[in-house]
Design a protein around this motif. Structure first.
Motif: not given
Length: 372
Positions: A22-26, A67-69, A76-79, A345-348
Motif C-alpha cells: 500500500l505504501s508503494v501504491s500510494w 503500527v505506524h501510519d 485522509l483523517g486516518l491514523g 512498518t516505518i521502514g516499509a
C-alpha cells in the motif's frame, strides 16, 4: 478478471496489499499512475489488513509493536495513534486499510494467489489463481510486497515429526481457549511468544517457555538506537549479498512493558534454554530434564515469501535473493518492498517512496527506448 489468452496488460503489478504494497501504491498514484491502465494490485488475503487480518483475536494495538501510519493517512483523517485500542488489532488495521484503499481507488483484486512470475523480453507474466478463475497479467515492472506471513519458520529438532501432540505456529494461533487444559511448551524469544505465555496463564494446565537465546530485556522507554541500527544494517548486508535474513528482534531486544513486568513478577515469564529433543509426549533437555507437553507453540518467526518468484531463478546458494535499495540486482525491472531492512512498518513506508520513484524512472527509460 477473466481467464484465457495472454491475459491483460498493465505497466506495474504490485503483489501484496499489506503495509509495504500500500505504501508503494500510494506513491505510484501520487506520481501519476492510473489504476488498471498503469497499476494493478493483487492480494492473497480474503480482506484488507495484510497479515494483520490473520492475527489472533486477543491481540490489541497497545500490546503489539507500534503500527505506524501509512503515507498520507493523516490527510485522509486516518491514523493508528487515535485508533480504538480496546478492539482486536486485526479489526482496527483492516478497517483503516479498507478506508485507505478506497481513498486511493486502488481496486485491489482479492483473494488472488500469485502462482508464478515469469520473465519476458518486455517485462513479466504474473500468473494468478482466484476462487473461480485464473489467468495472468503482463507488466513491465513487478513490485513484490508479499511479506513473510505466508512462510512460517519452524526449526527442526530431533523427534519433531513424531511428536504425538499438537504443533502450531504463530500463524496458526487463534485463541488460548484452543489449548485449554493442556500442557503447553511455547518456543520463541519475541513479543508473540511472551504474549502467548501470558494468555495461557490460567487456561493451559501448565506452560513452559523456552528460548533459543537469552531474552535481552529493555527497560520501558529505553531505546537502544545503536543495536537497532546495527540490526537493520545486518539485514541490509544480508539482502545485498543474497543471504538468508537475520532476525531483527534478536538484535534489538524486548521492551519491559508493564504487562511483561507483571508477568515476570508473578513468575510466569521464566525462560528456559532450548531443549535438545522432542519426544512423543514432551521435550527433553541435554541434561536429561523432561517436560510433558500436549502442544508445542512455535513462535519462531517467518521467512520472506518468495516461492512465486522461483521461475526467475533469483535464489543464491545461500538461500536468499540479492536486493539493493529495494531493487533486484539480477533484474532491474523487479523490486522488493518490505524486504530485509524495510520489514518494519516505518521502514516499509520510507522505502515506498524510494521504490516508487525507481519504478517510474524505469518506466520512463522503457518509454525512451521505445521512442528511440
Amino acid at each position: 478478471m477473466t481467464s484465457g489468452g495472454d491475459g491483460e496488460r498493465t505497466r506495474v503489478v504490485v503483489v501484496g496489499a499489506g503495509q509495504a504494497g500500500l505504501s508503494v501504491s500510494w506513491y505510484l498514484r501520487r506520481l501519476g499512475l492510473e489504476v488498471g491502465r498503469d497499476l494493478v494490485v493483487l492480494d492473497r488475503g480474503p480482506g484488507t489488513g495484510g497479515a494483520w487480518q490473520h492475527r489472533w483475536e486477543s491481540l490489541r494495538l497497545g500490546a503489539a509493536h507500534r503500527v505506524h501510519d501509512l503515507p498520507g493517512m493523516a490527510g485522509l483523517g486516518l491514523g493508528f495513534d487515535s485508533a480504538d485500542r480496546s478492539a482486536p488489532a486485526r479489526d482496527v488495521v483492516a478497517e483503516q486499510y479498507a478506508r485507505y484503499e478506497a481513498a486511493l481507488e486502488l481496486d485491489v483484486r482479492r483473494p488472488v494467489e500469485v502462482t508464478g512470475v515469469t520473465g519476458l523480453g518486455d517485462g513479466f507474466a504474473v500468473r494468478w489463481a482466484g476462487r473461480a478463475s485464473s489467468g495472468s497479467v503482463r507488466a513491465e515492472v513487478v513490485v513484490n510486497a508479499t511479506g513473510t506471513w505466508g512462510a512460517p519458520f519452524v526449526p527442526w529438532y530431533p523427534g519433531r515429526d513424531t511428536f504425538a501432540g499438537r504443533q502450531l505456529h504463530t500463524s496458526d494461533y487463534r485463541a488460548a481457549s484452543e489449548l485449554e487444559g493442556l500442557d503447553v511448551v511455547v518456543v520463541g524469544g519475541g513479543t508473540s511468544a511472551i504474549g502467548f505465555v501470558l494468555e495461557l496463564d490460567g487456561v493451559a494446565a501448565s506452560t513452559t517457555w523456552v528460548t533459543r537465546r537469552p531474552v535481552d530485556w529493555l527497560d520501558q522507554g529505553e531505546l537502544d538506537v545503536e543495536s537497532a541500527v546495527a540490526a537493520v544494517a545486518a539485514q541490509d548486508r544480508a539482502a545485498r549479498a543474497g543471504q538468508a535474513l537475520p532476525s531483527i528482534v534478536s538484535g534489538t531486544g524486548v521492551p519491559r512493558t508493564r504487562r511483561f513486568v507483571s508477568g515476570i513478577e508473578r513468575g510466569l515469564l521464566v525462560e528456559r534454554p532450548m531443549f535438545s529433543a522432542i519426544e512423543r509426549d514432551g521435550v527433553r533437555w541435554a541434561d536429561g530434564t523432561f517436560a510433558h507437553a500436549d502442544a508445542i507453540v512455535w513462535a519462531t518467526g517467518f521467512r520472506p515469501e518468495l516461492r512465486h518468484l522461483a521461475p526467475l531463478g533469483l535464489r543464491s546458494a545461500d538461500g536468499g535473493v540479492s536486493v539493493e535499495g529495494g531493487a533486484s540486482t539480477l533484474d532491474p525491472r523487479l523490486f522488493f518492498a518490505g524486504y530485509g531492512p524495510q520489514a518494519s512498518t516505518i521502514g516499509a513506508n520510507r522505502a515506498g517512496r524510494a521504490i516508487a520513484r525507481q519504478v517510474v524512472a524505469r518506466l520512463s527509460e522503457s518509454d525512451a527506448e521505445r521512442r528511440g
